[in-house]
Scaffold this active site. Structure first.
Site, PDB file in Angstrom:
ATOM      1  N   LYS A  55      -3.982 -10.229  10.786  1.00  0.00           N
ATOM      2  CA  LYS A  55      -2.905  -9.450  10.134  1.00  0.00           C
ATOM      3  C   LYS A  55      -3.493  -8.247   9.405  1.00  0.00           C
ATOM      4  CE  LYS A  55      -1.127 -10.523   5.767  1.00  0.00           C
ATOM      5  NZ  LYS A  55      -1.056  -9.381   4.880  1.00  0.00           N
ATOM      6  N   ASN A  56      -4.528  -8.481   8.572  1.00  0.00           N
ATOM      7  CA  ASN A  56      -5.001  -7.394   7.706  1.00  0.00           C
ATOM      8  C   ASN A  56      -5.814  -6.339   8.443  1.00  0.00           C
ATOM      9  OD1 ASN A  56      -3.583  -8.533   5.666  1.00  0.00           O
ATOM     10  ND2 ASN A  56      -5.327  -9.579   4.731  1.00  0.00           N
ATOM     11  N   ARG A  97       2.820  -4.473   1.731  1.00  0.00           N
ATOM     12  CA  ARG A  97       1.764  -3.743   1.019  1.00  0.00           C
ATOM     13  C   ARG A  97       1.146  -2.692   1.927  1.00  0.00           C
ATOM     14  NH1 ARG A  97       0.151  -2.670  -3.882  1.00  0.00           N
ATOM     15  NH2 ARG A  97      -2.083  -2.326  -4.092  1.00  0.00           N
ATOM     16  N   CYS A 123       2.945  -9.096  -1.591  1.00  0.00           N
ATOM     17  CA  CYS A 123       2.975 -10.343  -2.366  1.00  0.00           C
ATOM     18  C   CYS A 123       2.861 -10.052  -3.866  1.00  0.00           C
ATOM     19  CB  CYS A 123       1.812 -11.237  -1.966  1.00  0.00           C
ATOM     20  SG  CYS A 123       1.947 -11.810  -0.285  1.00  0.00           S
ATOM     21  N   ARG A 158      -0.741  -4.398  -8.971  1.00  0.00           N
ATOM     22  CA  ARG A 158      -1.336  -3.944  -7.703  1.00  0.00           C
ATOM     23  C   ARG A 158      -1.268  -2.416  -7.634  1.00  0.00           C
ATOM     24  NH1 ARG A 158       0.138  -7.764  -2.598  1.00  0.00           N
ATOM     25  NH2 ARG A 158      -1.887  -6.978  -1.892  1.00  0.00           N
ATOM     26  N   PRO A 159      -2.070  -1.730  -8.501  1.00  0.00           N
ATOM     27  CA  PRO A 159      -2.030  -0.266  -8.511  1.00  0.00           C
ATOM     28  C   PRO A 159      -2.679   0.321  -7.268  1.00  0.00           C
ATOM     29  CG  PRO A 159      -3.771  -1.064  -9.935  1.00  0.00           C
ATOM     30  CD  PRO A 159      -3.047  -2.277  -9.421  1.00  0.00           C
ATOM     31  N   ILE A 160      -2.454   1.627  -7.060  1.00  0.00           N
ATOM     32  CA  ILE A 160      -3.130   2.279  -5.923  1.00  0.00           C
ATOM     33  C   ILE A 160      -3.904   3.503  -6.406  1.00  0.00           C
ATOM     34  CG2 ILE A 160      -1.455   1.457  -4.213  1.00  0.00           C
ATOM     35  CD1 ILE A 160      -0.313   4.302  -4.158  1.00  0.00           C
ATOM     36  N   GLN A 201      -7.032   3.925  -6.896  1.00  0.00           N
ATOM     37  CA  GLN A 201      -8.265   4.205  -6.145  1.00  0.00           C
ATOM     38  C   GLN A 201      -7.973   4.903  -4.827  1.00  0.00           C
ATOM     39  OE1 GLN A 201     -11.510   3.262  -7.609  1.00  0.00           O
ATOM     40  NE2 GLN A 201      -9.985   3.306  -9.232  1.00  0.00           N
ATOM     41  N   ASP A 215      -7.641 -14.914  -0.301  1.00  0.00           N
ATOM     42  CA  ASP A 215      -6.510 -15.298   0.555  1.00  0.00           C
ATOM     43  C   ASP A 215      -6.613 -16.744   1.040  1.00  0.00           C
ATOM     44  OD1 ASP A 215      -6.262 -12.011   2.129  1.00  0.00           O
ATOM     45  OD2 ASP A 215      -5.682 -12.762   0.146  1.00  0.00           O
ATOM     46  N   ARG A 264       5.549 -13.406   7.367  1.00  0.00           N
ATOM     47  CA  ARG A 264       4.954 -12.056   7.270  1.00  0.00           C
ATOM     48  C   ARG A 264       3.545 -12.065   7.853  1.00  0.00           C
ATOM     49  NH1 ARG A 264       3.849 -10.226   1.912  1.00  0.00           N
ATOM     50  NH2 ARG A 264       2.632  -8.764   3.156  1.00  0.00           N
TER      51      ARG A 264
END
Ligand code: EPZ
Length: 434
Positions: A22-23, A93, A117, A122-124, A126, A305, A397
């Site tokens: 998935k990732n 995400r 999730c 969960r900042p972005i 970076q 995970d 998902r």
């Protein structure tokens, strides 16, 4: 609405084939945007995050054709829209990978802040820092990131923490930028390497993926290729735990053992027997399961995970185990649900203390995120009695037909429709009529 109904007490035996990761898939599909000609992506898992990614590509104007059970031909040359609307982006995400891919190809993108999730903050920051270093400017207006660049030029990116998403996004934005980009403190997960291999197969010049320093020399053109996604090491790990939790004996096929090293070592420490072959492994239990301690960490450490799944196994082991979650602020929400099944777990901040009671009892539970849902299925398989798991959309998902694969291994699990409480309230009226 749908739920899983699991009747515990069946040992898992036989064979299971692992699907594409998935990732990796959710980063490789947006990366197709960077190609000047069509691509064929194979070993794509049938999961809703992939469905959403393919729909986003189509909404942008790409032509997506299914050319096999798990293969898609994607022609990005007809893309004429550069935005991902809130309604779609909020569902997963990985919608943020369209930022990096669109920026890298068209020097512009408008993407809503991502969903995903609920694992705490969960900042972005970076991701945005990497884009800025390459020469982009952005504004965030009403939850939408609007990013543009006159030109993208290679630069020195040093991440404040190891971040999978930002490492992937920096690669996507830098692969056609002019000159040399160096990413330091890069994530090293197998899916990072898979994205780099896919981009290099199209003519990119990326070196060092899988180490903490990745060097990218920008290229003019990327030519579409046929590429197969790596097997999902988290799906494989989830099945390893499920087999162990039911004291089963089964073969897991289509794996890359190297990607599973930390999971394999931890399970052997708990007392699970594992025999590895080239692209498969046998998992079985012949000794009592015993306590151990787990600390999640970026790859090659023990993956976050897999945290909820191994916690479930440890409730069945003898002794007291300690789990430390070092990646996410809030990844113990599943503990309340396991307690309903008799688990004895105490959580204090990032640490969970698990008293191995050796047994679980079926109960009605809810999946609060993707991996928590998988852990509750494992708990239901190992429990005595019946476990009903709601909110299974989380599970779908990221797991390709999990109940079908489990049934083939001998599990008693089925997906059942039930009326949505909201609907039934509407149908019966709100009671005001009495
Ligand atoms: C990816 O999430 C995975 N999702 C997650 O898997 C996984 O848990 C995570 O990597 C860690 O391995 C996908 O690949 C789609 P991060 P991501 O950026 O990229 C902080 C699953 O179950 N951070 O590596 O969002 C962040 O808050 C899902 O398949 C910042 O502070 O994770 C976290 O504490 C759940 N600022 C840490 O870094 C940023 O800009 C690691 O996050 C980015 C991240």
């Amino acid at each position: 609405m749908e739920k899983f109904v699991v009747k515990g007490g069946h040992r898992l035996t036989g064979e299971v084939v692992i699907s594409g990761a998935k990732n990796a898939a959710v980063a490789i599909l947006p990366a197709v945007i960077l190609a000047d000609t069509p691509c064929v992506i194979e070993n794509v898992p049938s999961i809703s995050d992939v469905t959403i990614s393919l729909r986003i590509l189509e909404e942008m104007g790409a032509v997506v054709t299914q050319v096999g059970k798990d293969a898609y031909r994607i022609d990005p040359t007809t893309i004429d829209k550069f935005c991902v609307p809130y309604e779609t982006a909020r569902k997963m995400r990985a919608s943020y990978y369209f930022l990096g891919a669109l920026l890298g190809k068209f020097h512009k993108a408008r993407v809503s802040m991502p969903g995903g999730c609920p694992l705490g903050d969960r900042p972005i920051d970076q991701h945005l820092k990497a884009f800025t270093i390459l020469g982009a400017n952005y504004v965030i207006d009403k939850g939408v990131i609007d990013i543009k660049a006159d030109k993208l030029t290679g630069g020195q990116i040093f991440f404040d923490m190891v971040t999978v998403g930002a490492t992937m996004n920096a690669m996507l934005a830098a692969v056609k930028a002019e000159g040399l980009t160096v990413i330091e403190n890069a994530a090293k997960e197998p899916h990072i390497v898979d994205l780099a291999n896919f981009l290099n197969s199209m003519g990119a010049n990326i070196m060092g993926a899988g180490t903490d320093v990745i060097k990218i020399r920008g290229v003019e053109h990327l030519i579409g290729t046929t590429y197969s996604v790596i097997p999902d090491q988290i799906e494989a790990g989830t099945f390893m735990v499920a087999i162990a939790a039911t004291k089963g004996d089964a073969i897991i096929k289509n794996i890359i053992p190297k990607h599973l090293e930390s999971i394999t070592k931890k399970l052997e420490k708990i007392g699970v027997s594992i025999e590895q072959y080239d692209d498969s492994m046998r998992v079985w239990v012949e000794n009592p399961l015993v306590k151990t301690n787990v600390k999640t960490a970026p790859h090659p450490g023990f993956p976050t995970d897999m945290q909820s799944q191994i916690a479930t196994l440890l409730t069945l082991a003898q002794g007291t185990s300690i789990i430390t979650e070092n990646i996410w602020d809030q990844r113990f929400a599943y503990v309340d649900e396991l307690r309903r099944m008799g688990a004895d777990i105490t959580v204090n901040g990032k640490v969970a203390l698990i008293e191995g009671t050796g047994k679980l009892v079926g109960a009605p539970v809810k999946a609060c995120d993707l991996r928590a849902g998988a852990a509750l299925i494992i708990a239901g398989l190992a429990a005595t009695g019946v476990t009903e798991i709601e909110d299974i959309h989380h599970i779908e998902r990221g797991y390709d037909c999990m109940e079908g694969k489990l049934r083939a291994l001998g599990a008693d699990i089925e997906k059942v429709e039930f009326p949505d409480k909201e609907d039934s309230k509407k149908k019966d009226g709100d009671g005001a009529e009495g």
